[in-house]
Scaffold this active site. Structure first.
Site, PDB file in Angstrom:
ATOM      1  N   PRO A 372       0.846  -1.196   0.000  1.00 45.05           N
ATOM      2  CA  PRO A 372       0.000   0.000   0.000  1.00 45.05           C
ATOM      3  C   PRO A 372       0.887   1.253   0.000  1.00 45.05           C
ATOM      4  O   PRO A 372       1.502   1.585   1.007  1.00 45.05           O
ATOM      5  CB  PRO A 372      -0.803  -0.118   1.294  1.00 45.05           C
ATOM      6  CG  PRO A 372      -0.173  -1.179   2.105  1.00 45.05           C
ATOM      7  CD  PRO A 372       0.833  -1.907   1.290  1.00 45.05           C
ATOM      8  N   ASP A 548       5.860   2.156   2.137  1.00 44.63           N
ATOM      9  CA  ASP A 548       4.880   1.120   2.436  1.00 44.63           C
ATOM     10  C   ASP A 548       4.119   1.573   3.692  1.00 44.63           C
ATOM     11  O   ASP A 548       4.695   1.637   4.782  1.00 44.63           O
ATOM     12  CB  ASP A 548       5.636  -0.198   2.684  1.00 44.63           C
ATOM     13  CG  ASP A 548       4.709  -1.372   2.909  1.00 44.63           C
ATOM     14  OD1 ASP A 548       3.561  -1.152   3.346  1.00 44.63           O
ATOM     15  OD2 ASP A 548       5.150  -2.511   2.666  1.00 44.63           O
ATOM     16  N   HIS A 549       2.856   1.878   3.510  1.00 48.24           N
ATOM     17  CA  HIS A 549       2.093   2.471   4.617  1.00 48.24           C
ATOM     18  C   HIS A 549       1.820   1.467   5.739  1.00 48.24           C
ATOM     19  O   HIS A 549       1.343   1.832   6.804  1.00 48.24           O
ATOM     20  CB  HIS A 549       0.776   3.053   4.080  1.00 48.24           C
ATOM     21  CG  HIS A 549       0.289   4.232   4.867  1.00 48.24           C
ATOM     22  ND1 HIS A 549       0.842   4.629   6.068  1.00 48.24           N
ATOM     23  CD2 HIS A 549      -0.701   5.115   4.625  1.00 48.24           C
ATOM     24  CE1 HIS A 549       0.206   5.674   6.531  1.00 48.24           C
ATOM     25  NE2 HIS A 549      -0.732   6.004   5.684  1.00 48.24           N
ATOM     26  N   ARG A 550       2.158   0.175   5.498  1.00 47.51           N
ATOM     27  CA  ARG A 550       2.024  -0.794   6.593  1.00 47.51           C
ATOM     28  C   ARG A 550       3.170  -0.617   7.583  1.00 47.51           C
ATOM     29  O   ARG A 550       3.050  -0.953   8.756  1.00 47.51           O
ATOM     30  CB  ARG A 550       2.052  -2.225   6.049  1.00 47.51           C
ATOM     31  CG  ARG A 550       0.871  -2.574   5.174  1.00 47.51           C
ATOM     32  CD  ARG A 550       1.071  -3.915   4.508  1.00 47.51           C
ATOM     33  NE  ARG A 550       2.278  -3.923   3.687  1.00 47.51           N
ATOM     34  CZ  ARG A 550       2.720  -4.986   3.026  1.00 47.51           C
ATOM     35  NH1 ARG A 550       2.063  -6.129   3.074  1.00 47.51           N
ATOM     36  NH2 ARG A 550       3.814  -4.915   2.298  1.00 47.51           N
ATOM     37  N   VAL A 552       5.302   2.351   7.586  1.00 47.28           N
ATOM     38  CA  VAL A 552       5.648   3.751   7.851  1.00 47.28           C
ATOM     39  C   VAL A 552       4.367   4.567   7.832  1.00 47.28           C
ATOM     40  O   VAL A 552       3.562   4.435   6.907  1.00 47.28           O
ATOM     41  CB  VAL A 552       6.585   4.267   6.732  1.00 47.28           C
ATOM     42  CG1 VAL A 552       6.868   5.746   6.911  1.00 47.28           C
ATOM     43  CG2 VAL A 552       7.886   3.476   6.687  1.00 47.28           C
TER      44      VAL A 552
END
Ligand code: CAO
Length: 576
Positions: A372, A548-550, A552
């Protein structure tokens, strides 16, 4: 148009073998060497390739049928003389070399048990032996797709040294002996044949002649010179006494040690996994991004057949939630983009993608679908950096280093990663933990005619700008000459993709998973900047950070960008 009967080629035995899979149906167009059926003896499975081009008119055998050399398999409608290769004029039983080799190994598998071959005692306690490509059943131009060891590595007997791939199969070449790798003589992308030198191995002195002969329960092939011998790699599959596939470790009593060629045919492409599938199925799985270890085989003895792979993909498409994104590499229930006949609209040309392009495309899709992404845009005032860089140009010339903004950007990213360690992690596939890295290795995307490569500057945080500049130049030259070694491209924590020499004011780079962030650098330009109540001309460098929004969150992303911009605006901060 003529109808040709295609028979089972010479199997090197009068025994019957079972048809375990039919890979074609009436109406299919076959190219030379396309696999037609899979036969299985009590020792190995093999795919029978087409010896002519043509259209399948009728399939004359069924799954489960027992066939022998010369049994008619199918009727092929062959086209114009020009489309039929020279081999077509040979008798129907003529075989492609690979089949001959496979058949020979089925009939009488050559026992290749290197460690048990008596050799003359060596004069010193250590000697260097040359390890060469083993018998490939006549195949030439076989591509080196992976080099599994590096100079200095201590390898065990049967440990994989390199992976070779034909368009039918891939296989690991195992080490015939334990020892230390002292030189590697081939590189990725080389095309090799039997006898090509892979590497030099420093081995302990051989045992006196005959010392191990008693241990051999299969007749070892005598060899007068200590020429490289090859054994079946550990964890590949042999069929023991007609039973289900069993991992081989050496040559246990009663088992059949497959020659490398039959290994390639019976257990190609994924030497590490305990998977029973033929090369065509493995190739299909690779193309679809399917991890065969997750597929249940419904063929004989648990063999994975094409239908199993298709059913697996179908179930994942219908139930994308069930697909573990980290494990499957695909995981999105997306409809496939249809192939369109563009020639209806105008002239076209089809261009084959290089292997590197295909691998890059697959990785991009995997990363795009699994990660993501968030991308943040920012710019750094590099006016002072540019002044400093220009002042250093004469010294740079003297040192033979091309001092572009990139080494400064690499150094600044290394510092920013050290200060913001949440960017120097990888997510574990379980989704339950992340791995923090205590080193700072930075990958740099390099566009080459063959495709995109990402060599890695190791320990960039500990290197000077000069060292980094020199390494970027060396590694990008190596990339362009396709001379990068595996170790030059592994271990990156973070990647920089620079389009600074090209242009543009911003782009959204795709995270190079399992890294969690990537910096996109665009072209610096002089802009009016509001400072001290007036517009002043400043050199501004636009950059974008995808993450990667998972792993950061947005605040971290913003802080990283701000910190990076500050470092590039005042490079003295990098020393603190
Ligand atoms: N802004 C303005 N000018 C820049 C710049 C920037 N951000 N970055 C580089 N330049 C200038 C350099 O200073 C140099 O100019 P001078 O010769 O006048 O000093 C010129 O552009 C050419 O630089 P370079 O490309 O030779 O060197 P580099 O260190 O910037 O980059 C490398 C090296 C290997 C990264 C580059 O050659 C390359 O391959 N770039 C393509 C990367 C790529 O494909 N990215 C996309 C991948 S993801 O889809």
């Amino acid at each position: 148009m003529t109808a040709e009967k295609i028979n089972v080629p010479d199997l090197g035995t009068d025994d019957s073998v079972e048809v375990i899979e039919i890979l074609v149906k009436p109406g299919d167009t076959l190219k030379l060497n396309d696999s037609m059926v899979v036969l299985e003896s009590d020792k190995a499975a093999m795919e029978i390739p087409a010896t002519q081009t043509g259209v399948v008119k009728e399939v004359l055998v069924k799954v489960g049928a027992q066939v022998k050399t010369g049994t008619p398999l199918l009727i092929l409608e062959t086209g114009s003389a020009a489309s039929i290769p020279a081999a077509a004029s040979a008798p129907a039983a003529a075989t492609a070399p690979a089949v001959k080799a496979a058949a020979a190994s089925v009939a009488a598998p050559a026992p290749v048990v290197a460690a048990e071959v008596p050799v003359a005692p060596a004069a010193s306690s250590k000697s260097v032996e040359t390890i060469a490509v083993p018998d490939l059943g006549g195949a030439t131009d076989v591509e080196v797709i992976d080099i599994l060891v590096k100079v200095g590595d201590i390898v065990k007997k049967e440990q994989g040294l390199v992976t070779l791939e034909t368009d039918k199969a891939a296989m690991e070449v195992p080490s015939p002996k334990a020892g230390k790798v002292v030189a590697i003589k081939i590189k990725l992308g080389d095309k090799v044949a039997q006898g090509a030198v892979i590497l030099d191995l420093e081995v302990a002195a051989s045992a006196p002649a005959g010392a191990t002969a008693a241990k051999a329960d299969v007749p070892a092939k005598a060899s007068s010179a200590p020429a490289p011998q090859v054994v079946a790699p550990a964890n590949t599959f042999a069929l023991v006494d007609g039973g289900p596939p069993t991992p081989t470790t050496g040559a246990p009593s009663g088992s059949v040690t497959l020659s490398p060629v039959s290994v390639a045919i019976a257990a190609a492409a994924n030497p590490s996994a305990d998977i029973y599938a033929g090369p065509a199925v493995r190739m299909l799985a690779r193309q679809l991004g399917v991890d065969l270890s997750q597929v249940t085989g419904t063929g004989g003895k648990g063999r994975i057949v094409k239908e199993d792979v298709q059913a697996f993909v179908k179930s994942r498409l219908q139930n994308p939630v069930a697909a573990s994104p980290a494990a499957s590499g695909s995981g999105a229930g997306l409809p496939v983009v249809p192939d369109i006949d563009f020639s209806k609209f105008g002239a076209i040309e089809e261009v084959e993608l290089t292997k590197l392009h295909r691998v890059t495309a697959l990785n991009m899709s995997r990363n795009w679908l699994n990660v993501p992404h968030v991308t943040q845009f920012d710019e750094a005032d590099i006016t002072e950096l540019e002044n400093f860089r220009n002042e250093q140009k004469a010294l740079a010339d003297k040192k033979g280093v091309k001092l572009t903004p990139l080494p400064f950007i690499i150094k600044a990213c290394a510092k920013a990663l050290a200060e913001h360690p949440q960017f120097n992690v990888s997510l574990h596939s379980s989704g339950a933990k992340l791995i923090r890295k205590k080193y700072v290795h930075i990958g740099v995307a390099v566009a080459t005619p063959a495709g995109l490569m990402v060599p890695v500057i190791k320990n960039a945080d500990q290197k000077s700008i000069w060292q980094i500049g020199k390494e970027v130049a060396e590694l990008s030259a190596k990339a362009k000459d396709r001379k990068l070694a595996r170790e030059d491209m592994e271990g990156a924590c973070f990647t920089i993709s620079s389009l600074g020499n090209i242009g543009g004011s911003g782009f959204t780079p795709i995270v190079n998973a399992p890294e969690v962030a990537i910096l996109g650098v665009s072209k610096a330009s002089i802009k009016p900047v509001w400072k001290n109540n007036q517009f002043v001309p400043r050199t501004m460098l636009p950059f974008s950070l995808s993450y990667d929004h998972r792993a950061v969150n947005g605040v971290d992303g913003g802080m990283f960008c701000t910190y990076l911009a500050a470092l590039l605006s005042d490079i003295r901060l990098m020393m603190l």
